[in-house]
Design a protein around this motif. Sequence first.
Motif, mmCIF file in Angstrom:
data_model
loop_
_atom_site.group_PDB
_atom_site.id
_atom_site.type_symbol
_atom_site.label_atom_id
_atom_site.label_comp_id
_atom_site.label_asym_id
_atom_site.label_seq_id
_atom_site.Cartn_x
_atom_site.Cartn_y
_atom_site.Cartn_z
ATOM 1 N N ILE A 25 35.397 37.861 19.581
ATOM 2 C CA ILE A 25 36.471 38.102 20.553
ATOM 3 C C ILE A 25 37.827 37.752 19.948
ATOM 4 C CG2 ILE A 25 37.463 37.343 22.768
ATOM 5 C CD1 ILE A 25 34.515 36.945 23.726
ATOM 6 N N GLN A 26 37.905 36.606 19.278
ATOM 7 C CA GLN A 26 39.169 36.178 18.682
ATOM 8 C C GLN A 26 39.618 37.133 17.572
ATOM 9 O OE1 GLN A 26 38.140 32.090 17.779
ATOM 10 N NE2 GLN A 26 38.986 31.364 19.720
ATOM 11 N N GLN A 27 38.675 37.659 16.809
ATOM 12 C CA GLN A 27 39.024 38.644 15.779
ATOM 13 C C GLN A 27 39.541 39.925 16.424
ATOM 14 O OE1 GLN A 27 35.378 38.979 13.536
ATOM 15 N NE2 GLN A 27 35.982 37.385 12.091
ATOM 16 N N ASP A 28 38.901 40.359 17.503
ATOM 17 C CA ASP A 28 39.353 41.561 18.200
ATOM 18 C C ASP A 28 40.762 41.375 18.758
ATOM 19 O OD1 ASP A 28 36.960 42.753 17.591
ATOM 20 O OD2 ASP A 28 36.191 42.785 19.649
ATOM 21 N N ILE A 29 41.033 40.221 19.322
ATOM 22 C CA ILE A 29 42.370 39.926 19.842
ATOM 23 C C ILE A 29 43.390 39.989 18.706
ATOM 24 C CG2 ILE A 29 43.863 38.112 20.811
ATOM 25 C CD1 ILE A 29 41.424 37.252 22.523
ATOM 26 N N TYR A 30 43.050 39.364 17.596
ATOM 27 C CA TYR A 30 43.969 39.342 16.449
ATOM 28 C C TYR A 30 44.269 40.761 15.966
ATOM 29 C CZ TYR A 30 45.703 38.880 11.720
ATOM 30 O OH TYR A 30 46.442 39.017 10.578
ATOM 31 N N PHE A 31 43.225 41.575 15.765
ATOM 32 C CA PHE A 31 43.427 42.927 15.253
ATOM 33 C C PHE A 31 44.165 43.813 16.257
ATOM 34 C CE2 PHE A 31 39.759 41.901 12.392
ATOM 35 C CZ PHE A 31 40.503 41.940 11.223
ATOM 36 N N LEU A 32 43.923 43.609 17.530
ATOM 37 C CA LEU A 32 44.619 44.387 18.544
ATOM 38 C C LEU A 32 46.100 44.021 18.567
ATOM 39 C CD1 LEU A 32 43.901 46.555 20.601
ATOM 40 C CD2 LEU A 32 43.530 44.773 22.275
ATOM 41 N N ILE A 42 47.766 52.033 25.293
ATOM 42 C CA ILE A 42 48.108 50.919 26.174
ATOM 43 C C ILE A 42 47.197 49.751 25.807
ATOM 44 C CG2 ILE A 42 48.334 50.153 28.564
ATOM 45 C CD1 ILE A 42 48.584 53.108 29.344
ATOM 46 N N LYS A 43 47.679 48.909 24.915
ATOM 47 C CA LYS A 43 46.868 47.801 24.404
ATOM 48 C C LYS A 43 46.766 46.641 25.385
ATOM 49 C CE LYS A 43 49.004 48.118 20.033
ATOM 50 N NZ LYS A 43 49.416 47.409 18.839
ATOM 51 N N GLU A 44 47.734 46.515 26.246
ATOM 52 C CA GLU A 44 47.818 45.336 27.105
ATOM 53 C C GLU A 44 46.580 45.130 27.961
ATOM 54 O OE1 GLU A 44 50.256 47.712 26.932
ATOM 55 O OE2 GLU A 44 51.669 46.569 25.694
ATOM 56 N N ALA A 45 46.039 46.214 28.496
ATOM 57 C CA ALA A 45 44.851 46.107 29.356
ATOM 58 C C ALA A 45 43.664 45.555 28.573
ATOM 59 C CB ALA A 45 44.506 47.472 29.948
ATOM 60 N N TYR A 46 43.484 46.035 27.348
ATOM 61 C CA TYR A 46 42.384 45.565 26.516
ATOM 62 C C TYR A 46 42.584 44.102 26.117
ATOM 63 C CZ TYR A 46 41.413 50.510 26.213
ATOM 64 O OH TYR A 46 41.145 51.821 26.522
ATOM 65 N N LEU A 47 43.836 43.771 25.795
ATOM 66 C CA LEU A 47 44.142 42.383 25.444
ATOM 67 C C LEU A 47 43.872 41.443 26.606
ATOM 68 C CD1 LEU A 47 47.409 42.463 23.311
ATOM 69 C CD2 LEU A 47 45.251 41.370 22.732
ATOM 70 N N GLU A 48 44.241 41.880 27.799
ATOM 71 C CA GLU A 48 44.025 41.057 28.985
ATOM 72 C C GLU A 48 42.531 40.780 29.202
ATOM 73 O OE1 GLU A 48 44.801 41.433 33.755
ATOM 74 O OE2 GLU A 48 46.283 42.342 32.417
ATOM 75 N N VAL A 49 41.711 41.804 29.071
ATOM 76 C CA VAL A 49 40.262 41.635 29.236
ATOM 77 C C VAL A 49 39.719 40.711 28.156
ATOM 78 C CG1 VAL A 49 38.030 42.804 29.143
ATOM 79 C CG2 VAL A 49 39.903 43.813 30.434
ATOM 80 N N LEU A 50 40.132 40.931 26.910
ATOM 81 C CA LEU A 50 39.651 40.084 25.809
ATOM 82 C C LEU A 50 40.059 38.622 25.996
ATOM 83 C CD1 LEU A 50 40.245 42.427 22.733
ATOM 84 C CD2 LEU A 50 38.036 41.586 23.570
#
Length: 131
Positions: A25-32, A42-50
Amino acid sequence: MRYLNEDELALASRFLFLSMTIVVIQQDIYFLQAGGFKAFKIKEAYLEVLKKMEHLALQERKSLRKTMQQKQIQVVKLDKNDSFSSYLFLCQGREEKRSYFNPAIRKKVKLIFEELMEKSILVDRYASLKT
């Protein structure tokens, strides 16, 4: 031979695989955040879920760690190769070595990831219903 009982093994295993899921999860947040996923408009929605998933996972791991300390349970990584990863589970002087097939680890991490995703979305929906 099994030296840990089912509850001890389940607790230690959940801690181990949840910790691995947190790393994913932390790697996905970093790469996003770093812009690695240019396909997302729209990255914000994915970031919010992560981030909600990360928060839920960290809360659960904190609780697991506390329970493991009370029961004197530890998990130690022994070795890893292309096919298998080995861990040592320690509990009150007893120890048990377990080897996991790496694709099986990936599957367990994926299941926890999906579970956290569902929880984070449900928590968000429940909160919006209350208001």
